[in-house]
Design a protein around this motif. Sequence first.
Motif, PDB file in Angstrom:
ATOM      1  N   LEU A  92       0.821  -1.207   0.000  1.00 22.30           N
ATOM      2  CA  LEU A  92       0.000   0.000   0.000  1.00 22.30           C
ATOM      3  C   LEU A  92       0.858   1.262   0.000  1.00 22.30           C
ATOM      4  N   VAL A  93       1.915   1.259   0.797  1.00 22.05           N
ATOM      5  CA  VAL A  93       2.797   2.430   0.866  1.00 22.05           C
ATOM      6  C   VAL A  93       3.497   2.655  -0.474  1.00 22.05           C
ATOM      7  N   PHE A  94       4.007   1.583  -1.069  1.00 20.32           N
ATOM      8  CA  PHE A  94       4.747   1.714  -2.324  1.00 20.32           C
ATOM      9  C   PHE A  94       3.825   2.070  -3.485  1.00 20.32           C
ATOM     10  N   PHE A  95       2.761   1.329  -3.675  1.00 16.24           N
ATOM     11  CA  PHE A  95       1.933   1.511  -4.861  1.00 16.24           C
ATOM     12  C   PHE A  95       0.842   2.557  -4.694  1.00 16.24           C
ATOM     13  N   ASN A  96       0.091   2.529  -3.602  1.00 15.69           N
ATOM     14  CA  ASN A  96      -1.016   3.468  -3.456  1.00 15.69           C
ATOM     15  C   ASN A  96      -0.544   4.864  -3.051  1.00 15.69           C
ATOM     16  N   LEU A  97       0.355   4.908  -2.077  1.00 10.49           N
ATOM     17  CA  LEU A  97       0.863   6.218  -1.642  1.00 10.49           C
ATOM     18  C   LEU A  97       2.002   6.709  -2.531  1.00 10.49           C
ATOM     19  N   GLN A  98       2.654   5.808  -3.218  1.00  6.74           N
ATOM     20  CA  GLN A  98       3.821   6.100  -4.053  1.00  6.74           C
ATOM     21  C   GLN A  98       4.882   6.878  -3.270  1.00  6.74           C
ATOM     22  N   ASN A  99       5.007   6.509  -1.994  1.00  4.53           N
ATOM     23  CA  ASN A  99       6.018   7.107  -1.132  1.00  4.53           C
ATOM     24  C   ASN A  99       7.179   6.109  -1.064  1.00  4.53           C
ATOM     25  N   TYR A 100       8.073   6.231  -2.037  1.00  2.00           N
ATOM     26  CA  TYR A 100       9.124   5.227  -2.217  1.00  2.00           C
ATOM     27  C   TYR A 100      10.169   5.254  -1.114  1.00  2.00           C
ATOM     28  N   GLY A 101      10.422   6.417  -0.530  1.00  2.00           N
ATOM     29  CA  GLY A 101      11.364   6.495   0.589  1.00  2.00           C
ATOM     30  C   GLY A 101      10.821   5.798   1.826  1.00  2.00           C
ATOM     31  N   LEU A 102       9.569   6.097   2.174  1.00  2.00           N
ATOM     32  CA  LEU A 102       8.936   5.433   3.314  1.00  2.00           C
ATOM     33  C   LEU A 102       8.818   3.934   3.046  1.00  2.00           C
ATOM     34  N   ALA A 103       8.491   3.574   1.808  1.00  2.00           N
ATOM     35  CA  ALA A 103       8.383   2.159   1.453  1.00  2.00           C
ATOM     36  C   ALA A 103       9.716   1.440   1.666  1.00  2.00           C
ATOM     37  N   LEU A 104      10.814   2.105   1.350  1.00  2.00           N
ATOM     38  CA  LEU A 104      12.129   1.496   1.547  1.00  2.00           C
ATOM     39  C   LEU A 104      12.400   1.265   3.033  1.00  2.00           C
ATOM     40  N   LEU A 105      12.093   2.245   3.870  1.00  2.00           N
ATOM     41  CA  LEU A 105      12.255   2.060   5.321  1.00  2.00           C
ATOM     42  C   LEU A 105      11.350   0.933   5.818  1.00  2.00           C
ATOM     43  N   TRP A 106      10.129   0.906   5.326  1.00  2.00           N
ATOM     44  CA  TRP A 106       9.169  -0.142   5.677  1.00  2.00           C
ATOM     45  C   TRP A 106       9.722  -1.506   5.282  1.00  2.00           C
ATOM     46  N   LEU A 107      10.312  -1.567   4.088  1.00  6.62           N
ATOM     47  CA  LEU A 107      10.856  -2.825   3.579  1.00  6.62           C
ATOM     48  C   LEU A 107      12.036  -3.310   4.413  1.00  6.62           C
ATOM     49  N   ILE A 108      12.820  -2.398   4.927  1.00 13.74           N
ATOM     50  CA  ILE A 108      13.946  -2.787   5.789  1.00 13.74           C
ATOM     51  C   ILE A 108      13.414  -3.460   7.058  1.00 13.74           C
ATOM     52  N   VAL A 109      12.369  -2.876   7.649  1.00 14.99           N
ATOM     53  CA  VAL A 109      11.751  -3.484   8.834  1.00 14.99           C
ATOM     54  C   VAL A 109      11.159  -4.843   8.455  1.00 14.99           C
ATOM     55  N   LEU A 110      10.483  -4.895   7.310  1.00 17.52           N
ATOM     56  CA  LEU A 110       9.927  -6.162   6.828  1.00 17.52           C
ATOM     57  C   LEU A 110      11.025  -7.205   6.678  1.00 17.52           C
ATOM     58  N   TRP A 111      12.145  -6.832   6.078  1.00 14.92           N
ATOM     59  CA  TRP A 111      13.259  -7.765   5.859  1.00 14.92           C
ATOM     60  C   TRP A 111      13.771  -8.322   7.194  1.00 14.92           C
ATOM     61  N   VAL A 112      13.909  -7.451   8.177  1.00 16.13           N
ATOM     62  CA  VAL A 112      14.369  -7.899   9.499  1.00 16.13           C
ATOM     63  C   VAL A 112      13.366  -8.883  10.105  1.00 16.13           C
ATOM     64  N   LEU A 113      12.074  -8.584   9.974  1.00 19.48           N
ATOM     65  CA  LEU A 113      11.055  -9.496  10.499  1.00 19.48           C
ATOM     66  C   LEU A 113      11.067 -10.837   9.766  1.00 19.48           C
ATOM     67  N   ILE A 114      11.299 -10.809   8.452  1.00 18.43           N
ATOM     68  CA  ILE A 114      11.395 -12.060   7.697  1.00 18.43           C
ATOM     69  C   ILE A 114      12.611 -12.856   8.159  1.00 18.43           C
ATOM     70  N   LEU A 115      13.722 -12.169   8.378  1.00 20.93           N
ATOM     71  CA  LEU A 115      14.928 -12.851   8.858  1.00 20.93           C
ATOM     72  C   LEU A 115      14.667 -13.508  10.214  1.00 20.93           C
ATOM     73  N   ILE A 116      14.050 -12.765  11.131  1.00 19.19           N
ATOM     74  CA  ILE A 116      13.741 -13.320  12.452  1.00 19.19           C
ATOM     75  C   ILE A 116      12.803 -14.517  12.303  1.00 19.19           C
ATOM     76  N   THR A 117      11.788 -14.374  11.470  1.00 22.15           N
ATOM     77  CA  THR A 117      10.844 -15.470  11.237  1.00 22.15           C
ATOM     78  C   THR A 117      11.564 -16.690  10.685  1.00 22.15           C
ATOM     79  N   THR A 118      12.433 -16.470   9.715  1.00 11.99           N
ATOM     80  CA  THR A 118      13.170 -17.578   9.095  1.00 11.99           C
ATOM     81  C   THR A 118      14.041 -18.292  10.115  1.00 11.99           C
ATOM     82  N   VAL A 119      14.762 -17.542  10.928  1.00 12.20           N
ATOM     83  CA  VAL A 119      15.607 -18.146  11.970  1.00 12.20           C
ATOM     84  C   VAL A 119      14.743 -18.937  12.955  1.00 12.20           C
ATOM     85  N   ARG A 120      13.630 -18.353  13.364  1.00 11.09           N
ATOM     86  CA  ARG A 120      12.739 -19.048  14.323  1.00 11.09           C
ATOM     87  C   ARG A 120      12.122 -20.289  13.680  1.00 11.09           C
ATOM     88  N   PHE A 121      11.787 -20.192  12.379  1.00 14.11           N
ATOM     89  CA  PHE A 121      11.242 -21.356  11.682  1.00 14.11           C
ATOM     90  C   PHE A 121      12.287 -22.460  11.583  1.00 14.11           C
TER      91      PHE A 121
END
Length: 154
Positions: A92-121
């Motif tokens: 939603l942030v990237f496509f609907n808001l087209q706020n690419y800077g905020l989307a990049l920060l959001w994606l960094i947090v997402l990446w960290v959460l995916i990494l944590i999830t992967t390690v826990r899995f």
Amino acid sequence: MTQWKALWVNLLIPLAVGGVSAFLTADSMKTYAQVNQPPLSPPGWLFPIVWTILFLLMGIAAYLVWVRDSTGRNGALLFYGLQLAMNFGWTLVFFNLQNYGLALLWLIVLWVLILITTVRFFKESKAAGWLMLPYLLWVTFAGYLNAGVWLLNR
């Protein structure tokens, strides 16, 4: 023994997240085609194919964790849910808001959460951890694309 109901629920959850976000960003590939893109940007038709595969892999991984009777299961699934919510929000942030800077920060947090999830899995089921790796790699590549779009369209 396969718990079919649990498998279907775990497959449907990430597919529903992807389906609803695709519905809410229906013209996203048109928008993406109109912005300046970095080298190695794949064609728009590839994204829904890749995401469908990744959501199926995530669902299978979550199922493998769900059926375990362990003390770490609930924590692993909590991070799984958090990263799914962040994944939904990024679209939603990237496509609907087209706020690419905020989307990049959001994606960094997402990446960290995916990494944590992967390690826990991985701690719960080696197969579940391996099934999450393509997703982590794709989101790493998405970070490159997001950063490129942000830098080229400021």
